[in-house]
Design an enzyme around this catalytic site. Structure first.
Site, PDB file in Angstrom:
ATOM      1  N   TYR A   1       0.844  -1.196   0.000  1.00 25.42           N
ATOM      2  CA  TYR A   1       0.000   0.000   0.000  1.00 25.42           C
ATOM      3  C   TYR A   1       0.882   1.249   0.000  1.00 25.42           C
ATOM      4  O   TYR A   1       2.036   1.211   0.419  1.00 25.42           O
ATOM      5  CB  TYR A   1      -0.878   0.051   1.258  1.00 25.42           C
TER       6      TYR A   1
ATOM      7  N   THR B   1      -1.139  -1.395  -4.533  1.00 26.45           N
ATOM      8  CA  THR B   1      -2.573  -1.132  -4.387  1.00 26.45           C
ATOM      9  C   THR B   1      -2.809   0.361  -4.195  1.00 26.45           C
ATOM     10  O   THR B   1      -2.295   0.958  -3.249  1.00 26.45           O
ATOM     11  CB  THR B   1      -3.145  -1.915  -3.196  1.00 26.45           C
TER      12      THR B   1
ATOM     13  N   HIS C   1     -11.512  -3.640  -5.616  1.00 25.85           N
ATOM     14  CA  HIS C   1     -11.158  -4.184  -4.297  1.00 25.85           C
ATOM     15  C   HIS C   1     -12.228  -5.171  -3.818  1.00 25.85           C
ATOM     16  O   HIS C   1     -12.533  -5.262  -2.626  1.00 25.85           O
ATOM     17  CB  HIS C   1     -10.975  -3.062  -3.273  1.00 25.85           C
TER      18      HIS C   1
ATOM     19  N   ARG D   1     -15.112  -3.790  -1.747  1.00 23.53           N
ATOM     20  CA  ARG D   1     -14.836  -3.491  -0.338  1.00 23.53           C
ATOM     21  C   ARG D   1     -14.437  -2.037  -0.104  1.00 23.53           C
ATOM     22  O   ARG D   1     -14.149  -1.654   1.019  1.00 23.53           O
ATOM     23  CB  ARG D   1     -13.720  -4.412   0.170  1.00 23.53           C
TER      24      ARG D   1
ATOM     25  N   LYS E   1      -2.652  -1.888  -8.855  1.00 26.03           N
ATOM     26  CA  LYS E   1      -3.926  -2.554  -8.566  1.00 26.03           C
ATOM     27  C   LYS E   1      -4.970  -1.542  -8.082  1.00 26.03           C
ATOM     28  O   LYS E   1      -4.711  -0.765  -7.170  1.00 26.03           O
ATOM     29  CB  LYS E   1      -3.732  -3.630  -7.498  1.00 26.03           C
TER      30      LYS E   1
END
EC number: 1.1.-.-
Length: 381
Positions: free
Chosen positions: A129, A155, A275, A278, A251
């Site tokens: 992240y 991500t 995701h 989510r 991503k």
């Protein structure tokens, strides 16, 4: 219970895993509309059956970023995966390794990089992240490189966490969450022994190693919330591109313009993903977002798709919509929670068999043969 399809693992996991962990994987954000659309939009795509073709030599393998994959799928990064089976990330990685596909370790895994990487033969992927603590990011990248991770999955769709109301009801968060989890453990004794006792420590392995202290499940959401960086921009990714020499995948792409930006940035791949429903509820399903993205950047960058894939037919659908490969998240977590490594291996076998059937009856001998023509344009009927 009898497992005849990958979807059976969901029910098996629901029985075995306590609610706070089952619903953490099973649920989405807000009213879970996108979560539902991810599945239904794929289900509503019709495959075009073609017959009387010689399909005796069928090949599901692909090459991706210099790696040979037995089928066009990767196990996606899933946080706290080690809470679904004893040292769950290790078991899932071994299953993927045995079946010839990559496993992606999450930043917020239970098992640290140094535990998972030596347990498998092929290089794993690592997910990261964008966090406020750049020191942690640099440390994680250095450790991933040292462990031989081949591909970095970055991500970008979590500058802020989505509101997951179901977690409040299940005990993952909300009032009295600790005592609710303990009570759930009593009603799920096999999980309590296998994971709760034998699977310790229940800490975020990668974070704990960096912090020098144990960061447990109760600290998990708080640590993430404090460290997500809403100021993230493409410029913030430049130093990572310089630091990481291997393939880099972005991503969380849902818009063609963002996909074009990823190409300009120099990314090797993107994951068309919401995701798993989510994050922002109400956005397009990945199946709906994928075709215009493929029209914009296909051939310029590798396109991976996730969210909503529940069987091998869905993989073929995603490929026909423009993906080069897919990622599986919930599907493997259900299998892991139900039966550990063996469950994940069996799930991958089921997916591959379903792909064989779909490819045979749509007359596509190889993955490269699967094009939009493998689908029926229902708007013209």
């Amino acid at each position: 219970m009898i497992i005849s399809s990958a979807s059976d693992y969901r029910e098996a996991a629901r029985r075995r895993v306590p609610p706070f962990m089952f619903h953490y994987a099973d649920g989405g954000s807000y009213a879970e509309q996108t979560l539902a659309r991810n599945v239904s939009d794929l289900e509503n795509i019709a495959l075009r059956q073609r017959v009387l073709k010689d399909m005796s030599e069928l090949d599901t393998s692909i090459e991706l970023f210099g790696e040979k994959l037995s089928m066009p799928t990767i196990l996606a990064p899933v946080g706290a995966c080690g809470m679904y089976a004893r040292r769950g990330e290790v078991q899932a990685a071994q299953a993927a390794d045995n079946k010839g596909v990559p496993f992606t370790l999450s930043t917020v895994s239970i098992c640290p990089i140094e535990e998972v990487a030596p347990a498998i033969k092929r290089p794993m992927w690592f997910q990261l992240y964008v966090l406020k603590d750049r020191g942690f990011m640099k440390n994680a990248l250095e450790r991933a490189k040292a462990a031989g991770c081949s591909t970095l999955v970055f991500t970008v769709d979590m500058p802020t966490p989505g509101a997951r109301y179901r977690d409040m009801h299940s005990g993952m968060s909300g009032p009295y969450k600790e005592i609710r989890r303990v009570l759930q453990g009593f009603t799920h004794p096999f999980w309590a022994y296998d994971v709760g006792i034998k699977g310790k420590p229940h800490t975020l392995g990668n974070v704990s190693t960096y912090m020098g202290r144990q960061i447990g499940l109760d600290d998990y959401i708080g640590w993430l919330t404090e460290n997500f960086d809403p100021s993230i921009s493409w410029k913030d990714l430049e130093w990572i591109r310089e630091f990481w020499e291997g393939p880099m995948v972005i991503k969380g792409i849902l818009d063609p313009e963002d996909a074009k930006d990823a190409v300009r940035f120099g990314a090797d791949g993107i994951v068309v993903s919401n995701h798993g429903g989510r994050q922002l509820d109400g956005v397009l399903s990945s199946a709906r977002a994928l075709p215009p993205i493929a029209d914009a950047v296909k051939g310029d960058i590798k396109i991976i798709a996730d969210s909503g894939i529940r069987n091998g037919l869905d993989i073929v659908r995603m490929l026909a919509l423009g993906a080069d490969a897919t990622m599986l998240g919930r599907a493997f977590v259900y299998a892991l929670g139900a039966a550990g490594r063996q469950g994940v291996e069996n799930m991958l076998d089921i997916f591959k068999k379903e792909m064989h059937v779909a490819m045979t009856l749509t007359s596509n001998r190889t993955i490269a043969d699967i094009k939009p023509e493998a689908l029926v344009d229902l708007s013209k009927l």
